[in-house]
Enzyme design. Structure first.
Site, PDB file in Angstrom:
ATOM      1  N   THR A  76       0.756  -1.115  -0.126  1.00 18.74           N
ATOM      2  CA  THR A  76       0.031  -0.032  -0.011  1.00 18.74           C
ATOM      3  C   THR A  76       0.709   1.476  -0.126  1.00 18.74           C
ATOM      4  O   THR A  76       0.791   2.048  -0.704  1.00 18.74           O
ATOM      5  CB  THR A  76      -1.063  -0.048   1.199  1.00 18.74           C
ATOM      6  OG1 THR A  76      -1.903  -1.105   0.988  1.00 18.74           O
ATOM      7  CG2 THR A  76      -1.686   1.297   1.265  1.00 18.74           C
ATOM      8  N   CYS A 329     -10.912  -7.060   1.006  1.00 20.98           N
ATOM      9  CA  CYS A 329     -11.215  -5.879   1.396  1.00 20.98           C
ATOM     10  C   CYS A 329     -12.656  -5.357   0.988  1.00 20.98           C
ATOM     11  O   CYS A 329     -12.871  -4.628   1.782  1.00 20.98           O
ATOM     12  CB  CYS A 329     -10.198  -4.994   0.323  1.00 20.98           C
ATOM     13  SG  CYS A 329      -8.516  -5.397   0.703  1.00 20.98           S
TER      14      CYS A 329
HETATM   15  C1  PLP Z   1      -1.997  -7.148  -0.870  1.00 19.72           C
HETATM   16  C2  PLP Z   1      -1.853  -6.149  -1.667  1.00 19.72           C
HETATM   17  C3  PLP Z   1      -1.599  -4.966  -1.782  1.00 19.72           C
HETATM   18  C4  PLP Z   1      -1.465  -4.418  -0.503  1.00 19.72           C
HETATM   19  O1  PLP Z   1      -0.095  -4.911   0.311  1.00 19.72           O
HETATM   20  P1  PLP Z   1       0.151  -4.571   1.960  1.00 19.72           P
HETATM   21  O2  PLP Z   1       1.355  -4.838   1.992  1.00 19.72           O
HETATM   22  O3  PLP Z   1      -0.949  -5.265   2.586  1.00 19.72           O
HETATM   23  O4  PLP Z   1      -0.139  -2.983   1.999  1.00 19.72           O
HETATM   24  C5  PLP Z   1      -1.694  -4.185  -2.746  1.00 19.72           C
HETATM   25  N1  PLP Z   1      -1.723  -4.694  -4.095  1.00 19.72           N
HETATM   26  C6  PLP Z   1      -2.003  -5.664  -4.028  1.00 19.72           C
HETATM   27  C7  PLP Z   1      -2.185  -6.487  -5.635  1.00 19.72           C
HETATM   28  C8  PLP Z   1      -2.081  -6.757  -3.047  1.00 19.72           C
HETATM   29  O5  PLP Z   1      -2.642  -8.336  -3.410  1.00 19.72           O
END
Ligand code: PLP
Length: 397
Positions: A76, A329
């Site tokens: 993120t 989510c």
């Molecule tokens: C899980 C995910 C994120 C977010 O990653 P985090 O490390 O949880 O912030 C972003 N993009 C994709 C495609 C993901 O699967």
């Protein structure tokens, strides 16, 4: 693990820390607790060395130079730094950006924010397979376009975009290319010699490292400029300030090295499991639909819609399985998944989708539990369904 726990088939949401990774992390939480920025004593020197070893391990997965890896708190944050950082740094060149409407929320919400700050964003559609068209991307490029952002592997439906084709187009038009690769590490080719991206986001917890650690690849030649999004102290070449979490970083490095070394055997193993699951389901149940391309997908994901039943009822009845309906989510809301809507699934089928994601601890026995559970429950719910004709095994028109 308590025996009452369901079989975990939600690796796209998160993965456990591999015990081999945890073992390497532990000393950095206790005896080796130094701040990697302390350059006056051995506590700091040792921590810095561990951080740099991990940086090289992450860089090696994509053939990058270690200096091109910036530590963050997760994908993120990496997406935020890449997209906002590049958009702002190149705003003098243009304020048009391009992404895809099936990206992760960490990408879509970041672009939505930039739209409030005077940027213009084109959201490319996907076809029924979940893939973008290179020709549509070419047509969307403008003289004031500065950045294209396309994910490698979709977190909901597991489809793989044509990264090499997109990268070639971006090089040709001198536009920056960012890839959210959170779901792609050790699953598809991400080597920057073959896929010349400028920015690439990674997450630790999707690759058997802890939550709360991530990284961003930032190309050095030609150098990509980024406006920092977190200020203070000037860590990480000024891109991302804050004391480095040595134990998390060591974990992410170890996890990436492990995933890379096991990529071939693990892909072969999981491909067999995926085929066993898909064959078992399609033999037993009529009217089920694979969401996303059958050809351009990772073996770690099956996203399936079942005609004639309600998704909520299906999720509630699968008590022996930990799976997801669409994306983790969006499972709090009752809106159909925007990704399934984007590939053209009608609401009823979008609502009845299951995302089954396989991983390192998935066994053949787990797949057999999943088969038994899903087949039993789908049959039972169809028996009860007012829109399903159990005599003919078809939807009532
Ligand atoms: C899980 C995910 C994120 C977010 O990653 P985090 O490390 O949880 O912030 C972003 N993009 C994709 C495609 C993901 O699967």
């Amino acid at each position: 693990m308590p025996t009452s726990y369901p079989v975990y088939l939600d690796y796209a949401a998160t993965t456990p820390i591999d015990p081999r990774v945890l073992e390497q992390m532990m000393p950095w939480l206790t005896t080796h607790f130094g701040n990697p920025a302390s350059n006056t004593h051995a506590y700091g020197w040792d921590a810095e060395e561990a951080v740099e070893k991990a940086r090289a391990q992450v860089a090696a997965v994509i053939g990058a130079h270690p200096k091109e890896i910036v530590w963050t708190s997760g994908a993120t944050e990496s997406n935020n730094l890449a997209i906002k950082g590049a958009a702002l740094a190149y705003a003098d060149k243009g304020k048009h950006l391009i992404t895809v409407n099936t990206e992760h929320k960490a990408v879509l919400d970041t672009f939505a924010y930039l739209q409030t700050q005077g940027f213009e964003v084109t959201y490319l559609p996907v076809n029924a397979e979940g893939l973008i068209s290179i020709e549509q991307l070419r047509a969307a490029l403008r003289p004031d376009t500065t950045l294209v952002s396309v994910m490698a592997v979709n977190n909901e439906i597991g489809v793989v975009q044509d990264l090499a084709g997109i990268a070639a187009l971006c090089v040709e038009h001198d536009v920056l290319f960012h890839v959210d690769a959170a779901q792609a590490v050790a699953k598809v080719d991400l080597h920057i010699d073959r896929i010349p991206v400028d920015l690439m986001s990674f997450s630790g917890h999707k690759v058997y490292a802890p939550k709360g650690i991530g990284a961003l690849y930032v190309r050095r030649k030609p150098r990509v400029r980024l406006a920092a999004q977190i200020h203070g102290g000037g860590h990480e070449r000024g891109y991302r300030s804050g004391t480095l979490a040595t134990h998390q970083i060591v974990g992410m490095g170890a996890a990436f090295a492990l995933a890379q070394s096991e990529q071939l055997t693990e892909t072969a193993r999981v491909t067999q499991l995926q085929q066993r699951l898909w064959a078992g389901l399609t033999e037993a149940l009529p009217a089920l639909y694979l969401n996303g391309s059958a050809e351009h997908r990772v073996p770690y994901n099956l996203n399936i819609s079942f005609a004639g039943i309600e998704g909520e009822a299906l999720m509630m009845s699968l008590q022996r399985l930990a799976v997801s309906s669409g994306s983790a989510c969006s499972s709090a809301s009752l809106e159909p998944s925007y990704v399934l809507t984007a590939i053209g699934r009608e609401p009823q089928l979008a609502h009845s989708a299951l995302r089954i994601s396989l991983g390192r601890q998935t066994t053949e026995a787990d797949i057999d539990v999943a088969l038994d559970e899903i087949i039993t429950q789908v049959r039972r719910l169809r028996e009860l369904s007012p829109v399903w004709d159990s005599q003919t095994n078809t939807l009532i028109a």
